[in-house]
Design a protein around this motif. Sequence first.
Motif, PDB file in Angstrom:
ATOM      1  N   ALA A 178      14.187  26.865 -32.434  1.00  0.00           N
ATOM      2  CA  ALA A 178      15.442  26.074 -32.543  1.00  0.00           C
ATOM      3  C   ALA A 178      15.130  24.827 -33.240  1.00  0.00           C
ATOM      4  O   ALA A 178      13.937  24.739 -33.724  1.00  0.00           O
ATOM      5  N   PRO A 179      16.220  23.953 -33.882  1.00  0.00           N
ATOM      6  CA  PRO A 179      16.001  22.917 -34.694  1.00  0.00           C
ATOM      7  C   PRO A 179      15.023  21.982 -34.176  1.00  0.00           C
ATOM      8  O   PRO A 179      15.072  21.578 -32.873  1.00  0.00           O
ATOM      9  N   THR A 180      14.336  21.244 -34.982  1.00  0.00           N
ATOM     10  CA  THR A 180      13.520  20.069 -34.632  1.00  0.00           C
ATOM     11  C   THR A 180      13.598  18.963 -35.989  1.00  0.00           C
ATOM     12  O   THR A 180      14.041  19.193 -36.888  1.00  0.00           O
ATOM     13  N   GLU A 181      13.136  17.787 -35.306  1.00  0.00           N
ATOM     14  CA  GLU A 181      13.362  16.614 -36.254  1.00  0.00           C
ATOM     15  C   GLU A 181      11.798  16.170 -36.681  1.00  0.00           C
ATOM     16  O   GLU A 181      11.126  15.917 -35.525  1.00  0.00           O
ATOM     17  N   GLY A 182      11.677  15.435 -37.680  1.00  0.00           N
ATOM     18  CA  GLY A 182      10.417  15.003 -38.034  1.00  0.00           C
ATOM     19  C   GLY A 182      10.704  13.370 -38.518  1.00  0.00           C
ATOM     20  O   GLY A 182      11.745  13.402 -39.360  1.00  0.00           O
ATOM     21  N   LEU A 183       9.730  12.627 -38.811  1.00  0.00           N
ATOM     22  CA  LEU A 183      10.021  11.440 -39.518  1.00  0.00           C
ATOM     23  C   LEU A 183       8.806  11.050 -40.307  1.00  0.00           C
ATOM     24  O   LEU A 183       7.553  11.102 -39.703  1.00  0.00           O
TER      25      LEU A 183
END
Length: 214
Positions: A20-25
């Motif tokens: 599934a989609p994931t986010e990072g910063l």
Amino acid sequence: MKFLVKDKYILSNSFHTIVAPTEGLYKEKGSKFIAFAHPVSNENEVKIIQDGLKKQFFDARHHCYAYILAGNPEKTRTYDDGEPNHTAGTPILNQIRSLGLQNVAVFVVRYFGGTKLGVSGLISAYKDAAADALSKAELLEVFPSTNIRIQCDYADLNEAMKMVKQFELKLLNMESSNYCVLDIACKDEMLDLVKNKITDLEIIGIRLILEIDL
């Protein structure tokens, strides 16, 4: 990072993707790099996601990405969107590749903070942003498959279902009228075994009709 292995067979042409989609910063000297990792299966999906991110983050300075699509050979692309050549797309791609992933795209949106980071700084920033998103992903082992259809009389349905279980085929749909129709996803490297099994069954009077590439 979790691995889900969906099959006990060890197949040479399997690959890993993300579930599934994931986010990072990543933040550096006022600049903010927001990363989005997505499972994808073709270039059109990449474009749809990229267009959506451009609309959502319309005020960002750069929208960079890289992807690897499964294939022989695999398809790859990088996009720097105005950053110096190979400072954005390439480090993103290398993070995907370092995990051995395919059918994955990572997009990194950059908000410029007013201070230039230099070539090495940009490479590190895009790499770290992509790595942060991918580190949160659940990985899935994928086995390329072909859709097949098996038709049989009711009397032979039990043998057809035994074969589905024996080769761990995925039953997609089953219909019945005057005879039974089973739509199945068959792992590519199991297809010859299925064909041989049907031939063996026919010898003893059990007739299963096979259609391939539906």
